[in-house]
Motif scaffolding. Structure first.
Motif, PDB file in Angstrom:
ATOM      1  N   SER A  85      37.630  45.625  46.436  1.00 22.53           N
ATOM      2  CA  SER A  85      36.186  45.452  46.507  1.00 22.53           C
ATOM      3  C   SER A  85      35.471  46.270  45.439  1.00 22.53           C
ATOM      4  O   SER A  85      34.586  45.770  44.732  1.00 22.53           O
ATOM      5  CB  SER A  85      35.695  45.851  47.903  1.00 22.53           C
ATOM      6  OG  SER A  85      34.296  45.731  48.001  1.00 22.53           O
ATOM      7  N   LYS A  89      33.474  44.882  42.101  1.00 19.05           N
ATOM      8  CA  LYS A  89      32.058  45.224  41.927  1.00 19.05           C
ATOM      9  C   LYS A  89      31.814  45.824  40.545  1.00 19.05           C
ATOM     10  O   LYS A  89      30.854  45.447  39.845  1.00 19.05           O
ATOM     11  CB  LYS A  89      31.638  46.215  43.006  1.00 19.05           C
ATOM     12  CG  LYS A  89      30.167  46.609  42.959  1.00 19.05           C
ATOM     13  CD  LYS A  89      29.813  47.512  44.139  1.00 19.05           C
ATOM     14  CE  LYS A  89      28.333  47.840  44.162  1.00 19.05           C
ATOM     15  NZ  LYS A  89      27.972  48.652  45.363  1.00 19.05           N
ATOM     16  N   GLU A 187      27.504  42.547  44.176  1.00 19.91           N
ATOM     17  CA  GLU A 187      27.630  42.646  45.637  1.00 19.91           C
ATOM     18  C   GLU A 187      28.469  41.500  46.194  1.00 19.91           C
ATOM     19  O   GLU A 187      29.296  41.693  47.085  1.00 19.91           O
ATOM     20  CB  GLU A 187      26.246  42.666  46.290  1.00 19.91           C
ATOM     21  CG  GLU A 187      25.415  43.895  45.942  1.00 19.91           C
ATOM     22  CD  GLU A 187      26.133  45.199  46.282  1.00 19.91           C
ATOM     23  OE1 GLU A 187      26.837  45.249  47.318  1.00 19.91           O
ATOM     24  OE2 GLU A 187      25.983  46.160  45.500  1.00 19.91           O
ATOM     25  N   SER A 191      32.180  41.717  48.108  1.00 23.36           N
ATOM     26  CA  SER A 191      32.410  41.111  49.421  1.00 23.36           C
ATOM     27  C   SER A 191      33.571  40.117  49.381  1.00 23.36           C
ATOM     28  O   SER A 191      34.439  40.112  50.259  1.00 23.36           O
ATOM     29  CB  SER A 191      31.143  40.407  49.898  1.00 23.36           C
ATOM     30  OG  SER A 191      31.356  39.756  51.130  1.00 23.36           O
TER      31      SER A 191
END
Length: 213
Positions: A85, A89, A187, A191
């Motif tokens: 993650s 990002k 973001e 996710s």
């Protein structure tokens, strides 16, 4: 002499799927005869398997299949999901055009393997895809952590791909993640990357079932 990938992958598969049980002895001579190789590549394979935590090796006792600590395994997947993650990002924020092209090419290389259901070929491309994202994060410390943990989890991540429709799902998830990075949606990329790795829902049930068959 180099260790043949088939030797390592075959033993990985037999351990992860339960064909070789915890505490089963792994005799170098017997394995050498089985695979038609000398003891040198067998010994190298056992060292690789020890590095991933699949076997234990002790002086004068030899090698044996390690006990699978399910709680520890799930904790590693949880940590891997977080690493993925964060790297995704950062990649969405920092990747240059060359970085994105490497991610794209790694994704495109997996199309034929995904369509044919070729798990081994797809998995090699899968490693390249994820490592391209690690590199695109431009955080070398984080990339090393993610790479090292990914290596520990490789046998289990390969096993997940044998679950029904998992290769097709994985490839689509890669497409969505690539798109998020290309559009600089940090973001969303974070996710998607987390959900891609986390063992949950029906995939979790199928994954655990394969470990215990």
């Amino acid at each position: 002499m180099r260790t043949t990938p088939n030797l390592v992958q075959t033993l990985e598969h037999e351990i992860v799927t339960g064909q070789l049980k915890p505490r089963d002895k792994l005799d170098e001579t017997q394995l050498a005869e089985r695979f038609g190789v000398s003891r040198t590549p067998v010994r190298e394979a056992l060292l690789q398997l020890r590095a991933t935590g699949l076997i234990d090796m002790q002086p004068r006792k030899g090698a044996a299949v390690a006990s699978i600590d399910l709680k520890n395994l799930l904790e590693m997947f949880e940590m891997m999901a977080n690493y993925e993650s964060i790297t995704a990002k950062l990649a969405a924020r920092r990747a240059g055009s060359a970085d994105i092209e490497q991610i794209r090419q790694a994704h495109l290389a997996g199309i034929s393997a995904a369509e044919s259901g070729d798990v081994d070929t797809y998995f090699l491309g899968n490693i390249r895809f994820h490592e391209s994202i690690y590199n695109a994060s431009h955080n070398s410390f984080l990339a090393r952590l993610a790479t090292d943990l990914n290596k520990r989890l490789c046998p289990y991540r390969r096993t997940q791909l044998h679950c029904t429709n998992r290769i097709t799902e994985s490839h689509q998830e890669h497409q969505n993640l690539l798109s998020a990075i290309e559009h600089r949606n940090a973001e969303l990329a974070a996710s998607l990357a987390y959900d891609h790795i986390a063992v949950q829902g029906s995939n979790f049930t199928d994954f655990i079932a394969r470990l215990n068959t």
